[in-house]
Design an enzyme around this catalytic site. Structure first.
Site, mmCIF file in Angstrom:
data_model
loop_
_atom_site.group_PDB
_atom_site.id
_atom_site.type_symbol
_atom_site.label_atom_id
_atom_site.label_comp_id
_atom_site.label_asym_id
_atom_site.label_seq_id
_atom_site.Cartn_x
_atom_site.Cartn_y
_atom_site.Cartn_z
ATOM 1 N N GLU A 1 0.833 -1.205 0.000
ATOM 2 C CA GLU A 1 0.000 0.000 0.000
ATOM 3 C C GLU A 1 0.865 1.252 0.000
ATOM 4 O O GLU A 1 2.000 1.240 0.473
ATOM 5 C CB GLU A 1 -0.893 0.025 1.247
ATOM 6 C CG GLU A 1 -2.369 -0.248 0.958
ATOM 7 C CD GLU A 1 -3.077 0.874 0.221
ATOM 8 O OE1 GLU A 1 -2.456 1.604 -0.577
ATOM 9 O OE2 GLU A 1 -4.297 1.022 0.440
ATOM 10 N N ASP B 1 -4.130 5.554 6.229
ATOM 11 C CA ASP B 1 -4.668 6.792 6.822
ATOM 12 C C ASP B 1 -5.670 6.419 7.902
ATOM 13 O O ASP B 1 -5.296 6.162 9.041
ATOM 14 C CB ASP B 1 -5.279 7.653 5.712
ATOM 15 C CG ASP B 1 -5.779 8.995 6.205
ATOM 16 O OD1 ASP B 1 -5.535 9.333 7.371
ATOM 17 O OD2 ASP B 1 -6.425 9.726 5.434
ATOM 18 N N PHE C 1 -2.517 16.187 4.112
ATOM 19 C CA PHE C 1 -2.773 15.537 2.822
ATOM 20 C C PHE C 1 -1.518 15.650 1.969
ATOM 21 O O PHE C 1 -1.040 16.733 1.683
ATOM 22 C CB PHE C 1 -3.968 16.160 2.105
ATOM 23 C CG PHE C 1 -4.437 15.306 0.965
ATOM 24 C CD1 PHE C 1 -5.245 14.196 1.206
ATOM 25 C CD2 PHE C 1 -4.027 15.565 -0.337
ATOM 26 C CE1 PHE C 1 -5.642 13.370 0.167
ATOM 27 C CE2 PHE C 1 -4.422 14.743 -1.382
ATOM 28 C CZ PHE C 1 -5.225 13.642 -1.131
ATOM 29 N N VAL C 2 -0.958 14.491 1.613
ATOM 30 C CA VAL C 2 0.296 14.472 0.864
ATOM 31 C C VAL C 2 0.095 13.896 -0.538
ATOM 32 O O VAL C 2 -0.852 13.144 -0.786
ATOM 33 C CB VAL C 2 1.387 13.665 1.603
ATOM 34 C CG1 VAL C 2 1.814 14.377 2.884
ATOM 35 C CG2 VAL C 2 0.926 12.242 1.909
#
Ligand code: IMP
Ligand code: MG
Length: 186
Positions: free
Chosen positions: A105, A109, A158-159
């Protein structure tokens, strides 16, 4: 793509491509050791599309025999938060019965996607199911997902990059970087 080409779309780099490369080599060595004695090739299952870069680099750093297959699931749509509803968009080609499975993966999150996927794959009778995730965010602690191999713990931002997208953009960025809020707040 280099971060310098993205102007003010990015706030900062969280994990550089050099750090990714080094950590992937370490994890590959762990996998070589942990699966040295299995009878069939290790079956690595990449979760499309985010895990493509991790899979490509990790697989090439591994020395034991392995097979690769892919699944596509959807839980996010075009937003930046998990919806919790997981749908299979593309299922496996390979029968995983009695196989040692390693899910690959990009990021863990909320853990909703992975916990669902682990349960789904476990119901198909594999010899074992483990998880490798390149990144993990702090919220992952809320859901019980045991990732055996973890690249980096990163802040709750958030990347994008190294496979991770925002509305399909930025996947080909070499590093992992925080997306500037002005890009998605409008
Ligand atoms: P979870 O179900 O909340 O654990 O979400 C996992 C999936 O959401 C990952 O496989 C990614 O595709 C996506 N995702 C979670 N966080 C981010 C992020 O910061 N950037 C891009 N995609 C993310
Ligand atoms: Mg993903």
């Amino acid at each position: 793509m280099e971060a310098s080409h993205l102007g003010d779309d990015l706030t900062s780099i969280v994990v550089s491509h050099q750090q990714l490369e080094t950590r992937i080599r370490e994890i590959a060595a762990d996998i070589d050791r942990d699966y040295a004695d299995i009878d069939k090739p290790l079956l690595m299952i990449g979760v499309l599309k985010g895990a493509v870069m991790v899979m490509a680099d990790l697989a090439r750093a591994i020395s034991i025999p392995l097979h690769m297959d892919w699944m596509a699931v959807s839980s996010y749509g075009h937003g930046t938060k998990s919806s919790g509803v997981v749908r299979i968009l593309k299922d496996l080609d390979i029968d995983i019965k009695d196989r040692h499975v390693l899910i690959v993966e990009d990021i863990l999150d909320s853990g909703l996607t992975l916990s669902w996927l682990i349960r789904n794959l476990a119901s198909r009778g594999p010899a074992s199911v483990n998880v490798m995730t390149m990144m993990r965010k702090p919220d992952a602690i809320k859901v019980q997902v045991d990732a055996r191999y973890i690249g980096f713990d990163i802040p709750n931002e958030f990347v994008v990059g190294f496979g991770l997208d925002y509305a399909e953009q930025y996947r080909h960025l070499r590093d992992v970087a925080i997306l500037a809020p002005h890009v998605y707040q409008h």
